[in-house]
Design a protein around this motif. Structure first.
Motif, short mmCIF file in Angstrom:
data_model
loop_
_atom_site.label_atom_id
_atom_site.label_comp_id
_atom_site.label_asym_id
_atom_site.label_seq_id
_atom_site.Cartn_x
_atom_site.Cartn_y
_atom_site.Cartn_z
N TRP A 76 0.82 -1.21 0.00
CA TRP A 76 0.00 0.00 0.00
C TRP A 76 0.86 1.27 0.00
O TRP A 76 0.48 2.29 -0.54
CB TRP A 76 -0.92 -0.02 1.22
CG TRP A 76 -2.05 0.95 1.14
CD1 TRP A 76 -2.12 2.19 1.70
CD2 TRP A 76 -3.27 0.76 0.42
NE1 TRP A 76 -3.31 2.79 1.40
CE2 TRP A 76 -4.05 1.92 0.61
CE3 TRP A 76 -3.80 -0.26 -0.34
CZ2 TRP A 76 -5.30 2.08 0.05
CZ3 TRP A 76 -5.05 -0.10 -0.90
CH2 TRP A 76 -5.78 1.05 -0.69
N ASP A 86 -0.13 4.96 -1.80
CA ASP A 86 -0.71 5.95 -0.90
C ASP A 86 -0.06 7.32 -1.11
O ASP A 86 1.15 7.43 -1.31
CB ASP A 86 -0.51 5.50 0.55
CG ASP A 86 -1.28 6.35 1.53
OD1 ASP A 86 -2.50 6.16 1.63
OD2 ASP A 86 -0.66 7.22 2.17
N ARG A 87 -0.86 8.37 -1.04
CA ARG A 87 -0.38 9.74 -1.24
C ARG A 87 0.68 10.12 -0.21
O ARG A 87 1.65 10.81 -0.53
CB ARG A 87 -1.57 10.69 -1.15
CG ARG A 87 -1.25 12.15 -1.41
CD ARG A 87 -2.50 13.02 -1.43
NE ARG A 87 -3.31 12.89 -0.25
CZ ARG A 87 -3.15 13.62 0.87
NH1 ARG A 87 -2.20 14.52 0.93
NH2 ARG A 87 -3.94 13.44 1.90
N LYS A 88 0.52 9.66 1.04
CA LYS A 88 1.49 9.96 2.08
C LYS A 88 2.48 8.81 2.30
O LYS A 88 3.22 8.82 3.27
CB LYS A 88 0.77 10.25 3.40
CG LYS A 88 0.01 11.55 3.41
CD LYS A 88 -0.54 11.78 4.80
CE LYS A 88 -1.20 13.12 4.94
NZ LYS A 88 -1.65 13.35 6.32
N LYS A 89 2.46 7.83 1.42
CA LYS A 89 3.36 6.67 1.51
C LYS A 89 3.19 5.92 2.82
O LYS A 89 4.14 5.43 3.40
CB LYS A 89 4.82 7.09 1.31
CG LYS A 89 5.08 7.91 0.07
CD LYS A 89 4.78 7.12 -1.17
CE LYS A 89 5.09 7.93 -2.43
NZ LYS A 89 4.45 7.39 -3.59
N GLN A 90 1.93 5.83 3.29
CA GLN A 90 1.66 5.13 4.54
C GLN A 90 1.23 3.70 4.25
O GLN A 90 0.38 3.46 3.40
CB GLN A 90 0.51 5.81 5.30
CG GLN A 90 0.87 7.13 5.92
CD GLN A 90 -0.33 7.75 6.58
OE1 GLN A 90 -1.31 8.09 5.90
NE2 GLN A 90 -0.28 7.91 7.90
N TRP A 119 -0.51 0.17 6.01
CA TRP A 119 -1.64 0.03 6.93
C TRP A 119 -1.18 0.22 8.37
O TRP A 119 -1.89 0.79 9.18
CB TRP A 119 -2.29 -1.33 6.77
CG TRP A 119 -2.98 -1.52 5.45
CD1 TRP A 119 -3.22 -0.58 4.48
CD2 TRP A 119 -3.52 -2.73 4.94
NE1 TRP A 119 -3.87 -1.14 3.42
CE2 TRP A 119 -4.08 -2.47 3.67
CE3 TRP A 119 -3.59 -4.03 5.44
CZ2 TRP A 119 -4.69 -3.44 2.90
CZ3 TRP A 119 -4.20 -5.02 4.67
CH2 TRP A 119 -4.74 -4.71 3.42
N LYS A 124 -1.05 3.89 9.04
CA LYS A 124 -2.39 4.46 9.17
C LYS A 124 -2.98 4.13 10.53
O LYS A 124 -3.57 5.00 11.18
CB LYS A 124 -3.28 3.97 8.04
CG LYS A 124 -2.88 4.56 6.69
CD LYS A 124 -3.87 4.20 5.61
CE LYS A 124 -3.49 4.82 4.29
NZ LYS A 124 -3.49 6.29 4.28
#
Length: 154
Positions: free
Chosen positions: A120, A124-128, A130, A133
Motif C-alpha cells: 500500500w 498511498d499519497r502519504k506513503k503510509q 496500513w 495508518k
C-alpha cells in the motif's frame, strides 16, 4: 496544519531496502542464539522450532528491539541508513510509545493478506502502509529536489 518543505515521504522501494537491512541484522542476532539452543542437527533438519525459547527469541526479542529503536532513534538501523525517521502524522513530532506498539502490531496486519498493507505504501499519497495508518505515523526524510512536501495535520 503545517507544511514542511524540507521533508519528503519515504516511498516503497526505499522502505524495502531499509527492511532488508533490518532483516539481515536481526537474523545475524537471532540465528546464532537459536543455533546455540537447538543445535546444528535440528536447525538443519528444517523442522519447525517450537517451545518458549523459539517464541521468546523469534517473536518477542525482535518486537522489543524494534520498539526500543523506534522509541530512542525514531528509526530502525535500516531506516537510519536511508536517512528516514518515523514521525506522528499530525504533528511531525516523535510518536508515542502507544503509537509504536500499535505500529508494530500493525506490521502483522499489513502482512496477513499477501503483504498488501506494505505494498500500500507504493500507492498511498502519504506513503503510509496500513501499520502507519493504524498508528497515525508517517516515514519521512530530508527532501530531494522535485518531490512533494510533507503536510502534517491533514
Amino acid at each position: 496544519m503545517f507544511i514542511s518543505t524540507e521533508l519528503e515521504y519515504v516511498g516503497f522501494w526505499a522502505r524495502v531496502w531499509a527492511s532488508l537491512i533490518d532483516t539481515i541484522l536481526m537474523m545475524m542476532v537471532i540465528f546464532p542464539i537459536l543455533f546455540a539452543i537447538y543445535g546444528r542437527v535440528e536447525m538443519a533438519s528444517g523442522v519447525t522450532l517450537t517451545g518458549a525459547s523459539n517464541i521468546l527469541i523469534s517473536y518477542i526479542l525482535p518486537a522489543v528491539v524494534v520498539i526500543i529503536f523506534w522509541t530512542t532513534k525514531n528509526a530502525t538501523p535500516g531506516k537510519m541508513v536511508i536517512g528516514a525517521t518515523i514521525v506522528d502524522a499530525e504533528t511531525g513530532e516523535p510518536p508515542s510509545l502507544k503509537q509504536h506498539v500499535i505500529r508494530y502490531i500493525g506490521y502483522y496486519l499489513s502482512a496477513i493478506i499477501f503483504c498488501l498493507g506494505f505494498i500500500w505504501v507504493g500507492f498511498d499519497r502519504k506513503k503510509q502502509g496500513w501499520h502507519d495508518k493504524l498508528a497515525g505515523t508517517v516515514v519521512v526524510r530530508k527532501k530531494n529536489k522535485g518531490t512533494e512536501p510533507v503536510k502534517f495535520g491533514i
